[in-house]
Design a protein around this motif. Structure first.
Motif, PDB file in Angstrom:
ATOM      1  N   LEU A  72       0.793  -1.232   0.000  1.00 11.59           N
ATOM      2  CA  LEU A  72       0.000   0.000   0.000  1.00 11.59           C
ATOM      3  C   LEU A  72       0.825   1.283   0.000  1.00 11.59           C
ATOM      4  CD1 LEU A  72      -2.903  -0.841   2.487  1.00 11.59           C
ATOM      5  CD2 LEU A  72      -3.078  -0.492   0.028  1.00 11.59           C
ATOM      6  N   LEU A  73       2.137   1.197   0.208  1.00 12.96           N
ATOM      7  CA  LEU A  73       2.935   2.417   0.368  1.00 12.96           C
ATOM      8  C   LEU A  73       2.868   3.337  -0.848  1.00 12.96           C
ATOM      9  CD1 LEU A  73       6.079   1.118   2.269  1.00 12.96           C
ATOM     10  CD2 LEU A  73       4.686   3.070   2.945  1.00 12.96           C
ATOM     11  N   VAL A  74       3.020   2.770  -2.036  1.00 12.95           N
ATOM     12  CA  VAL A  74       2.984   3.606  -3.237  1.00 12.95           C
ATOM     13  C   VAL A  74       1.626   4.276  -3.372  1.00 12.95           C
ATOM     14  CG1 VAL A  74       3.009   3.549  -5.751  1.00 12.95           C
ATOM     15  CG2 VAL A  74       4.777   2.346  -4.472  1.00 12.95           C
ATOM     16  N   SER A  75       0.567   3.515  -3.114  1.00  8.40           N
ATOM     17  CA  SER A  75      -0.782   4.071  -3.225  1.00  8.40           C
ATOM     18  C   SER A  75      -1.005   5.185  -2.203  1.00  8.40           C
ATOM     19  CB  SER A  75      -1.824   2.965  -3.020  1.00  8.40           C
ATOM     20  OG  SER A  75      -1.660   1.945  -3.988  1.00  8.40           O
ATOM     21  N   MET A  76      -0.561   4.973  -0.971  1.00  9.17           N
ATOM     22  CA  MET A  76      -0.753   5.985   0.062  1.00  9.17           C
ATOM     23  C   MET A  76       0.139   7.204  -0.160  1.00  9.17           C
ATOM     24  SD  MET A  76      -3.189   5.003   1.912  1.00  9.17           S
ATOM     25  CE  MET A  76      -4.091   3.561   2.485  1.00  9.17           C
ATOM     26  N   GLY A  77       1.347   6.985  -0.663  1.00  9.44           N
ATOM     27  CA  GLY A  77       2.201   8.117  -1.002  1.00  9.44           C
ATOM     28  C   GLY A  77       1.582   8.975  -2.086  1.00  9.44           C
ATOM     29  N   SER A  78       1.008   8.316  -3.093  1.00 13.23           N
ATOM     30  CA  SER A  78       0.334   9.044  -4.162  1.00 13.23           C
ATOM     31  C   SER A  78      -0.926   9.734  -3.655  1.00 13.23           C
ATOM     32  CB  SER A  78      -0.020   8.067  -5.298  1.00 13.23           C
ATOM     33  OG  SER A  78      -0.706   8.717  -6.328  1.00 13.23           O
ATOM     34  N   LEU A  79      -1.644   9.093  -2.728  1.00 16.10           N
ATOM     35  CA  LEU A  79      -2.835   9.710  -2.147  1.00 16.10           C
ATOM     36  C   LEU A  79      -2.463  10.997  -1.404  1.00 16.10           C
ATOM     37  CD1 LEU A  79      -5.893   9.469  -1.600  1.00 16.10           C
ATOM     38  CD2 LEU A  79      -5.310   8.218   0.493  1.00 16.10           C
ATOM     39  N   GLY A  80      -1.352  10.956  -0.663  1.00 13.40           N
ATOM     40  CA  GLY A  80      -0.886  12.147   0.021  1.00 13.40           C
ATOM     41  C   GLY A  80      -0.539  13.269  -0.941  1.00 13.40           C
ATOM     42  N   ASP A  81       0.081  12.923  -2.079  1.00  9.65           N
ATOM     43  CA  ASP A  81       0.374  13.931  -3.095  1.00  9.65           C
ATOM     44  C   ASP A  81      -0.905  14.592  -3.600  1.00  9.65           C
ATOM     45  OD1 ASP A  81       3.072  13.406  -2.946  1.00  9.65           O
ATOM     46  OD2 ASP A  81       3.126  12.110  -4.712  1.00  9.65           O
ATOM     47  N   ARG A  82      -2.012  13.848  -3.580  1.00  7.58           N
ATOM     48  CA  ARG A  82      -3.259  14.331  -4.156  1.00  7.58           C
ATOM     49  C   ARG A  82      -4.137  15.088  -3.158  1.00  7.58           C
ATOM     50  NH1 ARG A  82      -1.346  10.670  -7.438  1.00  7.58           N
ATOM     51  NH2 ARG A  82      -2.110  10.495  -9.584  1.00  7.58           N
ATOM     52  N   ILE A  83      -4.359  14.530  -1.971  1.00 12.65           N
ATOM     53  CA  ILE A  83      -5.307  15.153  -1.047  1.00 12.65           C
ATOM     54  C   ILE A  83      -4.620  15.913   0.084  1.00 12.65           C
ATOM     55  CG2 ILE A  83      -6.971  13.333  -1.556  1.00 12.65           C
ATOM     56  CD1 ILE A  83      -6.501  12.271   1.285  1.00 12.65           C
ATOM     57  N   GLY A  84      -3.305  15.800   0.184  1.00 15.07           N
ATOM     58  CA  GLY A  84      -2.567  16.523   1.217  1.00 15.07           C
ATOM     59  C   GLY A  84      -1.816  15.575   2.130  1.00 15.07           C
ATOM     60  N   ARG A  85      -0.493  15.788   2.230  1.00 15.26           N
ATOM     61  CA  ARG A  85       0.340  14.869   3.021  1.00 15.26           C
ATOM     62  C   ARG A  85       0.084  15.014   4.510  1.00 15.26           C
ATOM     63  NH1 ARG A  85       4.377  17.439  -1.167  1.00 15.26           N
ATOM     64  NH2 ARG A  85       3.941  16.048  -2.916  1.00 15.26           N
ATOM     65  N   LYS A  86      -0.172  16.244   4.960  1.00 14.96           N
ATOM     66  CA  LYS A  86      -0.477  16.446   6.369  1.00 14.96           C
ATOM     67  C   LYS A  86      -1.756  15.712   6.745  1.00 14.96           C
ATOM     68  CE  LYS A  86      -1.816  20.102   9.637  1.00 14.96           C
ATOM     69  NZ  LYS A  86      -1.935  21.566   9.843  1.00 14.96           N
ATOM     70  N   ARG A  87      -2.783  15.824   5.910  1.00 17.10           N
ATOM     71  CA  ARG A  87      -4.054  15.168   6.203  1.00 17.10           C
ATOM     72  C   ARG A  87      -3.880  13.652   6.285  1.00 17.10           C
ATOM     73  NH1 ARG A  87      -8.765  16.598   2.152  1.00 17.10           N
ATOM     74  NH2 ARG A  87      -8.393  18.604   3.171  1.00 17.10           N
ATOM     75  N   VAL A  88      -3.172  13.079   5.317  1.00 19.73           N
ATOM     76  CA  VAL A  88      -2.962  11.628   5.313  1.00 19.73           C
ATOM     77  C   VAL A  88      -2.164  11.196   6.538  1.00 19.73           C
ATOM     78  CG1 VAL A  88      -1.750   9.774   4.104  1.00 19.73           C
ATOM     79  CG2 VAL A  88      -3.215  11.333   2.828  1.00 19.73           C
ATOM     80  N   LEU A  89      -1.154  11.981   6.898  1.00 24.57           N
ATOM     81  CA  LEU A  89      -0.321  11.651   8.050  1.00 24.57           C
ATOM     82  C   LEU A  89      -1.138  11.634   9.341  1.00 24.57           C
ATOM     83  CD1 LEU A  89       2.577  11.237   9.261  1.00 24.57           C
ATOM     84  CD2 LEU A  89       2.641  13.714   9.547  1.00 24.57           C
ATOM     85  N   LEU A  90      -1.939  12.660   9.558  1.00 26.88           N
ATOM     86  CA  LEU A  90      -2.675  12.761  10.819  1.00 26.88           C
ATOM     87  C   LEU A  90      -3.788  11.713  10.906  1.00 26.88           C
ATOM     88  CD1 LEU A  90      -2.879  16.645  11.263  1.00 26.88           C
ATOM     89  CD2 LEU A  90      -1.247  15.032  12.267  1.00 26.88           C
ATOM     90  N   VAL A  91      -4.472  11.458   9.810  1.00 26.73           N
ATOM     91  CA  VAL A  91      -5.498  10.398   9.811  1.00 26.73           C
ATOM     92  C   VAL A  91      -4.846   9.043  10.054  1.00 26.73           C
ATOM     93  CG1 VAL A  91      -7.172   9.167   8.372  1.00 26.73           C
ATOM     94  CG2 VAL A  91      -7.133  11.666   8.369  1.00 26.73           C
ATOM     95  N   GLY A  92      -3.714   8.813   9.388  1.00 28.68           N
ATOM     96  CA  GLY A  92      -3.011   7.539   9.567  1.00 28.68           C
ATOM     97  C   GLY A  92      -2.505   7.344  10.982  1.00 28.68           C
ATOM     98  N   ALA A  93      -2.002   8.419  11.594  1.00 26.96           N
ATOM     99  CA  ALA A  93      -1.500   8.309  12.962  1.00 26.96           C
ATOM    100  C   ALA A  93      -2.630   7.993  13.936  1.00 26.96           C
ATOM    101  CB  ALA A  93      -0.811   9.617  13.369  1.00 26.96           C
ATOM    102  N   THR A  94      -3.784   8.609  13.730  1.00 32.60           N
ATOM    103  CA  THR A  94      -4.934   8.322  14.600  1.00 32.60           C
ATOM    104  C   THR A  94      -5.356   6.862  14.463  1.00 32.60           C
ATOM    105  OG1 THR A  94      -5.683  10.610  14.358  1.00 32.60           O
ATOM    106  CG2 THR A  94      -7.288   9.003  15.145  1.00 32.60           C
ATOM    107  N   ALA A  95      -5.426   6.381  13.215  1.00 36.24           N
ATOM    108  CA  ALA A  95      -5.799   4.979  12.992  1.00 36.24           C
ATOM    109  C   ALA A  95      -4.754   4.031  13.564  1.00 36.24           C
ATOM    110  CB  ALA A  95      -5.974   4.731  11.485  1.00 36.24           C
ATOM    111  N   PHE A  96      -3.479   4.401  13.448  1.00 34.86           N
ATOM    112  CA  PHE A  96      -2.396   3.563  13.961  1.00 34.86           C
ATOM    113  C   PHE A  96      -2.543   3.365  15.471  1.00 34.86           C
ATOM    114  CE2 PHE A  96       1.889   2.251  15.002  1.00 34.86           C
ATOM    115  CZ  PHE A  96       2.334   1.593  13.867  1.00 34.86           C
ATOM    116  N   GLY A  97      -2.847   4.445  16.173  1.00 34.30           N
ATOM    117  CA  GLY A  97      -3.031   4.336  17.615  1.00 34.30           C
ATOM    118  C   GLY A  97      -4.222   3.481  17.978  1.00 34.30           C
ATOM    119  N   ALA A  98      -5.342   3.684  17.265  1.00 33.18           N
ATOM    120  CA  ALA A  98      -6.552   2.919  17.575  1.00 33.18           C
ATOM    121  C   ALA A  98      -6.362   1.422  17.312  1.00 33.18           C
ATOM    122  CB  ALA A  98      -7.722   3.461  16.758  1.00 33.18           C
ATOM    123  N   ILE A  99      -5.711   1.083  16.198  1.00 34.83           N
ATOM    124  CA  ILE A  99      -5.520  -0.329  15.853  1.00 34.83           C
ATOM    125  C   ILE A  99      -4.492  -0.984  16.764  1.00 34.83           C
ATOM    126  CG2 ILE A  99      -4.838  -1.902  13.991  1.00 34.83           C
ATOM    127  CD1 ILE A  99      -5.894   0.267  12.039  1.00 34.83           C
TER     128      ILE A  99
END
Length: 507
Positions: A72-99
């Motif tokens: 998934l790394l390439v897909s998520m890296g590309s998603l960050g390029d598209r919708i915003g790297r800060k947004r992807v980082l913070l959403v991912g960090a929240t999910a990482f903690g919950a999981i």
């Protein structure tokens, strides 16, 4: 540096306000992932005892995180390029903690494997975003080299903090507590990151390619699964089918990316010899290291009888060496050359692994500690410089995708290393001679043998443990030899592929 940067004022490009504070937030994300990866090795004996996984399930617990994150790394890296790297980082960090909570309270091997897979989905958002944001924050090449060095040093520090904190927790609490330490780190990252991190994205990203996402995920997971199963059980129809499926999916992914006007991953990046050489060096280095590192904590605890905290402290020299070398790597690459630093670092790791081929059950700590220190120094030099090369080879708007390639190589190498070298250790171990009355589970893992011995008569238990530990060490030394060969060959390849490559010295 190649590629076209977006127009910015020179002063802003070189010295963006608050960039070092923002970097401190990014390294929290790196710390989060590094700590999680290292504590699992220490917790493995306890997970084996409590959840009673088979040897194959234990390997899946160890590597399914890398399987999913690599896919998934390439897909998520590309998603960050598209919708915003800060947004992807913070959403991912929240999910990482919950999981992480789900990991902590897993009650069966199957639940643990599923939880680790979900953690991989969240983890895939973190690493590409951190490197891409560094590329956006630091336009001055020398500052960026230092920032990448701090980024890498923090990952190495996490490998030290993880075992020590994990060892302390394992001596005082149950094994699930090692996953709950992610929660405070995640909380700090999200709260501070909201205020300090700048948002960045590709100004003309194009649509997100969902078929490409599916092809890359299926391709990577199927290929790594096939390698893992072939190493453990030989070539079967199911293994061959998975390999063909994975190869077909990856071929389709590459073909599709070459035809899209705005691809998930610009495959033309690989025409840059420095970029390709850096990615290949990362993949093969981690492959040669990861399987050995996965079993080293078990060796320290279950063979040499160290406590979890002692095992964590015993691995500290590797992290110290990597931190120091990572901070100095950029300067060294400019003073000497990129290929000299990368190849020298890889050769040092290879020689250190070769030294570990002579260990036995009673090997003293000086050899182990010195070898781990050299491994850390070599890894700090090579990984920091290759990350800098990769970031410097692409335009700023493609930083997320390029960072994802770097991290994919790392995670794919980790998955393949655990699959291949781990299967060597497991294969050698399973054949050990055991006394009559030994439960079948003793042949699945060393943790299983220790657990089985606790219910046997004293003489039988001693015979079982001596045989099991000897077989485990035999497998470990063979894996170290294979890892050494891989690292020395990679050092030679890097010397040629990185010829003429330099780190830019100008803003």
């Amino acid at each position: 540096m190649t590629g076209t940067l977006q127009p910015v004022a020179p002063d802003e490009a070189v010295k963006r306000p608050g960039r070092w504070l923002a970097l401190s937030v990014l390294v929290f994300a790196v710390l989060l992932v590094a700590v999680d990866a290292t504590v699992l090795g220490l917790a493995t004996p306890y997970i084996s005892e409590d959840l009673e996984p088979s040897g194959t399930q234990l390997l899946w617990i160890g590597d399914v995180y890398s399987f999913v994150i690599a896919g998934l790394l390439v897909s998520m890296g590309s998603l960050g390029d598209r919708i915003g790297r800060k947004r992807v980082l913070l959403v991912g960090a929240t999910a990482f903690g919950a999981i992480s909570v789900l990991n902590a309270y897993a009650t069966t091997p199957e639940m643990m494997i599923a939880a680790r897979a979900l953690l991989g989905v969240a983890g895939a958002t973190l690493m590409p975003a951190t490197l891409a944001l560094i590329r956006n924050l630091f336009h001055d090449p020398r500052e960026r080299s230092l920032a990448v060095g701090i980024w890498g040093a923090t990952a190495s520090a996490g490998t030290a903090v993880g075992p020590i904190a994990g060892g302390f927790l394992l001596e005082h609490f149950w094994w699930g507590s090692v996953f709950l330490i992610n929660l405070p780190v995640m909380a700090v990252l999200v709260v501070v990151g909201i205020r300090t991190l700048p948002e960045s994205r590709n100004p003309d990203p194009g649509p997100w390619d969902l078929p490409g996402v599916a092809l890359s995920l299926v391709g990577v997971i199927a290929v790594v699964y096939a390698v893992k199963e072939a190493a453990a059980h030989g070539l079967t129809r199911a293994t061959a089918g998975a390999a063909l499926l994975g190869a077909a999916a990856l071929y389709g992914f590459v073909r599709r990316q070459l035809t899209l006007p705005v691809p998930l991953l610009d495959m033309r990046l690989f025409r840059n010899r420095g970029f390709s050489g850096a990615v290949l060096a990362d993949l093969l280095t981690v492959l040669g290291l990861s399987g050995l590192v996965f079993f080293l904590s078990q060796y320290l605890q279950l063979v040499q009888g160290r406590s979890p905290l002692e095992a964590g402290l015993a691995e500290l020299p590797a992290a110290v060496g990597a931190v120091v070398a990572g901070l100095l790597a950029g300067h060294a690459a400019r003073r000497f050359s990129v290929r000299a630093v990368v190849s020298g670092g890889l050769a040092a790791i290879g020689l250190a692994l070769a030294a570990l081929t002579v260990i036995d059950e009673s090997t003293g700590y000086p050899l182990l500690g010195a070898s781990l220190l050299v491994v850390g120094v070599g890894a700090g030099l090579s990984f920091t410089v290759t990350a800098d090369v990769i970031l410097s080879s692409v335009p700023e708007e493609e930083a997320g995708s390029a960072s994802a390639v770097s991290e994919t190589a790392y995670e794919l190498g980790a998955a393949l290393g655990i699959a291949v070298l781990g299967s060597i250790v497991t294969g050698v171990y399973r054949g050990f001679p055991s006394p009559p009355g030994t439960p079948a589970g003793a042949h699945e893992s060393l943790g299983g043998a220790v657990e089985a011995a606790s219910g046997l008569p004293a003489a039988t238990a001693r015979e079982l443990l001596a045989s099991a530990r000897g077989a485990f060490v035999d497998g470990l030394t063979i894996a170290a030899g294979v890892g050494a060969a891989v690292l020395l060959a990679t050092a030679a390849a890097a010397w040629f592929m990185l010829r003429g490559q330099r780190l830019d010295s100008r803003p």
